[in-house]
Write a protein that holds these residues in place. Structure first.
Motif, PDB file in Angstrom:
ATOM      1  N   ILE A  73      11.703  52.152 -45.378  1.00  0.00           N
ATOM      2  CA  ILE A  73      10.912  51.141 -44.655  1.00  0.00           C
ATOM      3  C   ILE A  73      11.490  50.953 -43.262  1.00  0.00           C
ATOM      4  O   ILE A  73      10.752  50.918 -42.266  1.00  0.00           O
ATOM      5  CB  ILE A  73      10.895  49.812 -45.431  1.00  0.00           C
ATOM      6  CG1 ILE A  73      10.125  49.965 -46.745  1.00  0.00           C
ATOM      7  CG2 ILE A  73      10.303  48.689 -44.577  1.00  0.00           C
ATOM      8  CD1 ILE A  73      10.294  48.791 -47.696  1.00  0.00           C
ATOM      9  N   GLU A  76      10.597  53.829 -40.929  1.00  0.00           N
ATOM     10  CA  GLU A  76       9.169  53.793 -40.571  1.00  0.00           C
ATOM     11  C   GLU A  76       8.855  52.682 -39.582  1.00  0.00           C
ATOM     12  O   GLU A  76       8.090  52.886 -38.634  1.00  0.00           O
ATOM     13  CB  GLU A  76       8.326  53.646 -41.838  1.00  0.00           C
ATOM     14  CG  GLU A  76       8.356  54.896 -42.705  1.00  0.00           C
ATOM     15  CD  GLU A  76       7.712  54.711 -44.071  1.00  0.00           C
ATOM     16  OE1 GLU A  76       7.048  53.667 -44.309  1.00  0.00           O
ATOM     17  OE2 GLU A  76       7.884  55.610 -44.923  1.00  0.00           O
ATOM     18  N   ILE A  77       9.444  51.503 -39.769  1.00  0.00           N
ATOM     19  CA  ILE A  77       9.196  50.375 -38.865  1.00  0.00           C
ATOM     20  C   ILE A  77       9.798  50.658 -37.487  1.00  0.00           C
ATOM     21  O   ILE A  77       9.174  50.389 -36.458  1.00  0.00           O
ATOM     22  CB  ILE A  77       9.757  49.059 -39.457  1.00  0.00           C
ATOM     23  CG1 ILE A  77       9.038  48.694 -40.756  1.00  0.00           C
ATOM     24  CG2 ILE A  77       9.701  47.922 -38.444  1.00  0.00           C
ATOM     25  CD1 ILE A  77       7.664  48.117 -40.623  1.00  0.00           C
ATOM     26  N   LYS A  80       7.482  53.160 -35.763  1.00  0.00           N
ATOM     27  CA  LYS A  80       6.166  52.602 -35.431  1.00  0.00           C
ATOM     28  C   LYS A  80       6.217  51.625 -34.260  1.00  0.00           C
ATOM     29  O   LYS A  80       5.326  51.616 -33.415  1.00  0.00           O
ATOM     30  CB  LYS A  80       5.590  51.899 -36.668  1.00  0.00           C
ATOM     31  CG  LYS A  80       4.213  51.304 -36.458  1.00  0.00           C
ATOM     32  CD  LYS A  80       3.662  50.734 -37.755  1.00  0.00           C
ATOM     33  CE  LYS A  80       2.277  50.148 -37.548  1.00  0.00           C
ATOM     34  NZ  LYS A  80       1.732  49.608 -38.819  1.00  0.00           N
ATOM     35  N   GLU A 116       5.174  41.762 -34.485  1.00  0.00           N
ATOM     36  CA  GLU A 116       4.407  42.572 -35.442  1.00  0.00           C
ATOM     37  C   GLU A 116       5.324  43.321 -36.406  1.00  0.00           C
ATOM     38  O   GLU A 116       5.025  43.425 -37.599  1.00  0.00           O
ATOM     39  CB  GLU A 116       3.486  43.537 -34.699  1.00  0.00           C
ATOM     40  CG  GLU A 116       2.337  42.819 -34.013  1.00  0.00           C
ATOM     41  CD  GLU A 116       1.432  43.738 -33.214  1.00  0.00           C
ATOM     42  OE1 GLU A 116       1.672  44.970 -33.170  1.00  0.00           O
ATOM     43  OE2 GLU A 116       0.460  43.224 -32.621  1.00  0.00           O
ATOM     44  N   ALA A 117       6.438  43.829 -35.908  1.00  0.00           N
ATOM     45  CA  ALA A 117       7.387  44.533 -36.773  1.00  0.00           C
ATOM     46  C   ALA A 117       7.973  43.578 -37.810  1.00  0.00           C
ATOM     47  O   ALA A 117       8.092  43.934 -38.991  1.00  0.00           O
ATOM     48  CB  ALA A 117       8.506  45.160 -35.944  1.00  0.00           C
ATOM     49  N   CYS A 118       8.322  42.392 -37.400  1.00  0.00           N
ATOM     50  CA  CYS A 118       8.895  41.410 -38.320  1.00  0.00           C
ATOM     51  C   CYS A 118       7.894  41.072 -39.424  1.00  0.00           C
ATOM     52  O   CYS A 118       8.247  41.066 -40.611  1.00  0.00           O
ATOM     53  CB  CYS A 118       9.306  40.153 -37.556  1.00  0.00           C
ATOM     54  SG  CYS A 118      10.235  38.966 -38.551  1.00  0.00           S
ATOM     55  N   ALA A 119       6.650  40.820 -39.045  1.00  0.00           N
ATOM     56  CA  ALA A 119       5.620  40.477 -40.032  1.00  0.00           C
ATOM     57  C   ALA A 119       5.398  41.621 -41.020  1.00  0.00           C
ATOM     58  O   ALA A 119       5.350  41.405 -42.241  1.00  0.00           O
ATOM     59  CB  ALA A 119       4.316  40.119 -39.323  1.00  0.00           C
ATOM     60  N   GLU A 120       5.287  42.844 -40.529  1.00  0.00           N
ATOM     61  CA  GLU A 120       5.070  43.992 -41.417  1.00  0.00           C
ATOM     62  C   GLU A 120       6.283  44.227 -42.308  1.00  0.00           C
ATOM     63  O   GLU A 120       6.148  44.533 -43.497  1.00  0.00           O
ATOM     64  CB  GLU A 120       4.756  45.244 -40.609  1.00  0.00           C
ATOM     65  CG  GLU A 120       4.409  46.427 -41.496  1.00  0.00           C
ATOM     66  CD  GLU A 120       3.896  47.636 -40.733  1.00  0.00           C
ATOM     67  OE1 GLU A 120       4.270  48.759 -41.117  1.00  0.00           O
ATOM     68  OE2 GLU A 120       3.115  47.462 -39.763  1.00  0.00           O
ATOM     69  N   LEU A 121       7.456  44.069 -41.749  1.00  0.00           N
ATOM     70  CA  LEU A 121       8.689  44.262 -42.499  1.00  0.00           C
ATOM     71  C   LEU A 121       8.777  43.282 -43.676  1.00  0.00           C
ATOM     72  O   LEU A 121       9.077  43.678 -44.803  1.00  0.00           O
ATOM     73  CB  LEU A 121       9.882  44.100 -41.564  1.00  0.00           C
ATOM     74  CG  LEU A 121      11.273  44.353 -42.102  1.00  0.00           C
ATOM     75  CD1 LEU A 121      11.397  45.722 -42.740  1.00  0.00           C
ATOM     76  CD2 LEU A 121      12.279  44.194 -40.978  1.00  0.00           C
ATOM     77  N   GLU A 123       6.317  41.738 -45.233  1.00  0.00           N
ATOM     78  CA  GLU A 123       5.302  42.093 -46.236  1.00  0.00           C
ATOM     79  C   GLU A 123       5.738  43.302 -47.058  1.00  0.00           C
ATOM     80  O   GLU A 123       5.564  43.328 -48.278  1.00  0.00           O
ATOM     81  CB  GLU A 123       3.949  42.354 -45.574  1.00  0.00           C
ATOM     82  CG  GLU A 123       3.317  41.102 -44.978  1.00  0.00           C
ATOM     83  CD  GLU A 123       3.202  39.954 -45.965  1.00  0.00           C
ATOM     84  OE1 GLU A 123       2.756  40.167 -47.111  1.00  0.00           O
ATOM     85  OE2 GLU A 123       3.577  38.827 -45.592  1.00  0.00           O
ATOM     86  N   ARG A 124       6.311  44.283 -46.417  1.00  0.00           N
ATOM     87  CA  ARG A 124       6.741  45.486 -47.144  1.00  0.00           C
ATOM     88  C   ARG A 124       7.930  45.201 -48.056  1.00  0.00           C
ATOM     89  O   ARG A 124       7.999  45.727 -49.169  1.00  0.00           O
ATOM     90  CB  ARG A 124       7.046  46.617 -46.159  1.00  0.00           C
ATOM     91  CG  ARG A 124       5.747  47.118 -45.502  1.00  0.00           C
ATOM     92  CD  ARG A 124       5.896  48.405 -44.801  1.00  0.00           C
ATOM     93  NE  ARG A 124       6.271  49.490 -45.710  1.00  0.00           N
ATOM     94  CZ  ARG A 124       6.621  50.699 -45.296  1.00  0.00           C
ATOM     95  NH1 ARG A 124       6.626  50.988 -43.997  1.00  0.00           N
ATOM     96  NH2 ARG A 124       6.949  51.640 -46.158  1.00  0.00           N
TER      97      ARG A 124
END
Length: 148
Positions: A73, A76-77, A80, A116-121, A123-124
């Protein structure tokens, strides 16, 4: 930019303390290419359930699998969003209601990528890591927490 590709430890016994959060921010003041930080702190709630009030959560994990998955993860983050830094701290063991059990900290040259990275991180982490929380109820009893 991102040069580390080793598996990093993210777990610690007990809650994440406010001093750890402050130390993370302090440690980044010398990194002058950073223009934004985004942080998420997950706090244990004293939820009222049909079985009783949650006194805290007992966290367990399958550590090797979780660390390998977190490494994937992380890579990938970073790719991205072009982050400068990323830090994840997750509690294991007992965390009482009101304490922090997850601390995620992302840094980048600009705010949009950090946010955005923090939010996606987050959730993942919640969806993909093999971490389980047993909600311990006031008095007696427990129930397994769903990751949502």
């Amino acid at each position: 930019m991102h040069q580390e590709s080793k598996i990093r430890e993210i777990f610690q016994e007990g809650p994440i303390l406010p001093e750890q959060v402050a130390a993370s921010l302090q440690a980044h003041q010398h990194k002058k290419q950073i223009g934004a930080h985004s942080m998420f702190m997950g706090q244990v709630r004293a939820d009222q359930t049909p079985q009783g009030i949650v006194a805290g959560i007992e966290y367990t994990t399958y550590r090797d699998m979780a660390l390998e998955q977190m490494h994937q993860i992380r890579e990938e983050i970073f790719a991205k969003f072009g982050l400068t830094c990323m830090h994840v701290h997750h509690s294991l063991g007992w965390v009482p209601a009101g304490a922090i059990s997850l601390f995620v900290f992302t840094s980048s040259p600009h705010r949009k990528a950090a946010i955005e990275a923090c939010a996606e991180l987050v959730e993942r982490i919640k969806k993909e890591l093999p971490v389980w929380g047993k909600e311990v109820l006031e008095g007696e009893g427990h129930q397994w927490k769903s990751n949502n």
